[in-house]
Write an enzyme that holds these catalytic residues in place. Structure first.
Site, PDB file in Angstrom:
ATOM      1  N   ARG A   1      -2.424 -14.175  -2.556  1.00 35.13           N
ATOM      2  CA  ARG A   1      -2.943 -14.512  -0.882  1.00 35.13           C
ATOM      3  C   ARG A   1      -3.329 -15.915  -0.779  1.00 35.13           C
ATOM      4  NH1 ARG A   1      -1.114  -9.663   0.964  1.00 35.13           N
ATOM      5  NH2 ARG A   1      -2.090  -7.807  -0.030  1.00 35.13           N
TER       6      ARG A   1
ATOM      7  N   ARG B   1     -12.165 -14.644  -2.450  1.00 37.15           N
ATOM      8  CA  ARG B   1     -11.556 -15.443  -1.639  1.00 37.15           C
ATOM      9  C   ARG B   1     -12.289 -16.207  -0.611  1.00 37.15           C
ATOM     10  NH1 ARG B   1      -7.048 -10.589  -0.429  1.00 37.15           N
ATOM     11  NH2 ARG B   1      -5.813 -11.047  -2.290  1.00 37.15           N
TER      12      ARG B   1
ATOM     13  N   SER C   1       0.795  -1.163  -0.013  1.00 39.45           N
ATOM     14  CA  SER C   1      -0.042  -0.008   0.112  1.00 39.45           C
ATOM     15  C   SER C   1       0.975   1.221   0.058  1.00 39.45           C
ATOM     16  CB  SER C   1      -0.946  -0.088   1.245  1.00 39.45           C
ATOM     17  OG  SER C   1      -1.907  -0.995   1.237  1.00 39.45           O
TER      18      SER C   1
ATOM     19  N   GLN D   1      -9.010   2.145  -0.628  1.00 39.17           N
ATOM     20  CA  GLN D   1      -8.748   2.290  -2.203  1.00 39.17           C
ATOM     21  C   GLN D   1      -9.958   3.409  -2.630  1.00 39.17           C
ATOM     22  OE1 GLN D   1      -8.822  -1.463  -4.430  1.00 39.17           O
ATOM     23  NE2 GLN D   1      -6.908  -1.982  -3.367  1.00 39.17           N
TER      24      GLN D   1
ATOM     25  N   ASP E   1      -6.717  -8.354   4.314  1.00 43.07           N
ATOM     26  CA  ASP E   1      -6.194  -9.062   3.460  1.00 43.07           C
ATOM     27  C   ASP E   1      -5.610 -10.377   3.971  1.00 43.07           C
ATOM     28  OD1 ASP E   1      -6.453  -7.290   1.122  1.00 43.07           O
ATOM     29  OD2 ASP E   1      -4.697  -6.440   1.772  1.00 43.07           O
TER      30      ASP E   1
ATOM     31  N   ARG F   1       1.692   4.324  -2.959  1.00 47.11           N
ATOM     32  CA  ARG F   1       1.325   5.585  -2.682  1.00 47.11           C
ATOM     33  C   ARG F   1       2.807   6.502  -2.788  1.00 47.11           C
ATOM     34  NH1 ARG F   1      -2.512   2.423  -0.368  1.00 47.11           N
ATOM     35  NH2 ARG F   1      -4.491   3.499   0.060  1.00 47.11           N
TER      36      ARG F   1
END
Ligand code: S3P
Length: 441
Positions: free
Chosen positions: A394, A351, A22, A169, A320, A26
């Site tokens: 993941r 997921r 993240s 987001q 996550d 950025r």
């Protein structure tokens, strides 16, 4: 590519984690918005972040990697991006795509954006709708999905938006668009999501406000048209990547694993809170602050885990980490109930379904009830399954962690997707004593 994880004994060692995904996205984007040269160390050099770097280059931002691993960005200022000649391909990166949409909304040209099959399936309406209200125009595929075209405007309007989802987001896309307006843009979130955008932009000189509202909601505001100062960014280790060796250690008797320099932003650490509630032996030391974020070293020792109930309000702080938490739950005595996981259906894959199917294929008792995932743990999983990663890093890493403690090896098909967020995952894990290797085609 297939990777296979075979049962291993105790894990031990100390490792540094790759940079936070993240914060890496950025750092590159925000450096591009500053006036002057920014330097970034510890940047995650995973495919997702590299996609953001090349998108910025296509819009005229000089982005260079020096031989010592420092990244140097010559910022073009807020509103200074140039029209890209070719479509921007963000690969697997939802953060890259959504945050860039916010920036592009404030530029008076048309750009085209696409991604891999996973990103092309993800919902973009949540970002498109507010950005349309600010004055940008979008033309997207059915269901507001990629590929899409965005035509921005130099005279974008400020917006007051209440978001139905706690999504960093969505929040960030709106705040970034807000930088291009002549007033105050605000976003209300139902629960606080990660606040890296707010911290980093405030550190660069933007005026950012944060106000707690009733019912856990929070309102974030940003003043448009700031002049952002260039920065030296130091990207902390990614707590979401650290989650994989952390769970591997927690479920392995005798394991002692030290994870160094991990970001401890309280809006990212829900997994560690939950593991501690499950009886995991987790200690944090060497707490320090770097570039506005707390970091520390986390030591995880193997211990007997018990099932817990994870409240829905914790989801944003560990969104996550549910796939690998579900793996921990398979090894915990009793039932673990993870509530309020609707957002998991729209990540790099669905997921919720893939974890339930994969755990069942590995011999774990698992159920999905509405948006809740329920795992009955405590018996050693049989393993022996072939799991398709479905372009989801993941999912791939979670089942490789499970395979390390199952009765029989677990094979993951499409494991190259791990490169999006955690280059070197297999070698880091084998360095700790795991047995993960490529399967000959
Ligand atoms: C991210 C926000 C989260 C998270 C993703 C990274 C970010 O997504 O799942 O991996 O960097 O802002 P949502 O904002 O969609 O919840």
């Amino acid at each position: 590519m297939q990777l296979r994880a075979s049962p291993h004994d105790a894990l031990s060692g100390a490792v540094a984690l790759p940079g936070d995904k993240s914060i890496s996205h950025r750092s590159l984007m925000f450096a591009a918005l500053a006036v002057g040269e920014s330097r970034i160390t510890g940047l995650l050099e995973g495919e997702d972040v590299l996609s953001t770097a090349s998108a910025l280059r296509r819009m005229g931002v000089p982005v260079e990697r020096h031989a010592d691993g420092t990244w140097v960005v010559q910022g073009v200022g807020v509103g200074g991006l140039a029209e890209p000649e070719e479509p921007l391909d963000l690969g697997n990166a939802g953060t890259g795509a959504r945050l860039l949409m916010g920036l592009l909304a404030g530029h008076p040209f048309t750009s085209f954006m696409t991604g891999d099959a996973s990103l092309r399936a993800r919902p973009m309406r949540r970002v498109i709708e507010p950005l349309r209200q600010m004055g940008a125009a979008f033309l997207a595929r059915s269901g507001e999905r990629l590929p899409l075209a965005v035509t921005g405007r130099a005279d974008l309007l400020p917006l007051a938006w209440e978001s139905g989802v706690a999504s960093a987001q969505v929040k960030s896309a709106i705040l970034l668009a807000g930088l291009h307006t002549p007033g105050l843009t605000t976003v209300i979130e139902p629960l606080p999501s990660r606040d890296h955008t707010e911290r980093m932009l405030a550190g660069m000189g933007a005026r950012v406000t944060r106000e707690a509202l009733s019912g856990g909601r929070v309102r974030i505001g940003i003043e448009g048209q700031p002049e952002l100062r260039p920065q030296s960014f130091r990207v902390p280790g990614d707590p979401s990547s650290a989650a994989f060796p952390a769970v591997a250690a927690a479920i392995t008797p005798g394991a002692v694993v030290r994870l160094e320099g991990v970001g401890l932003n309280p809006l990212r650490t829900g997994l560690y809170t939950t593991l501690a509630e499950m009886g995991a032996d987790i200690a944090v030391d060497n707490r320090r602050e770097e570039a506005g974020e707390e970091i520390g070293d986390i030591t995880v020792r193997g211990s007997a885990l018990v099932g817990v109930e994870v409240p829905p309000g914790r989801a944003p702080s560990m969104i996550d980490e549910y796939p690998v938490l579900a793996v921990a739950a398979a090894f915990a005595r009793g039932r673990t109930v993870m509530r309020g996981l609707g957002e998991l259906r729209v990540k790099e894959s669905d997921r919720l379904s893939l974890m339930a199917e994969g755990l069942a294929a590995c011999g774990v008792d698992v159920m999905v009830e509405g948006d809740d995932l329920i795992v009955e743990g405590g018996r050693q999983p049989a393993g022996g399954a072939l799991i398709d990663a479905h372009l989801d890093h993941r999912i791939a890493m979670s089942f490789l962690v499970l395979g390390g403690r199952a009765a029989a090896p677990v094979t993951v098909q499409g494991a190259e997707t791990i490169e999006t967020s955690f280059p070197g995952f297999a070698s880091l894990m084998t360095g700790l004593g795991a047995r993960i290797g490529a399967v000959a085609p």
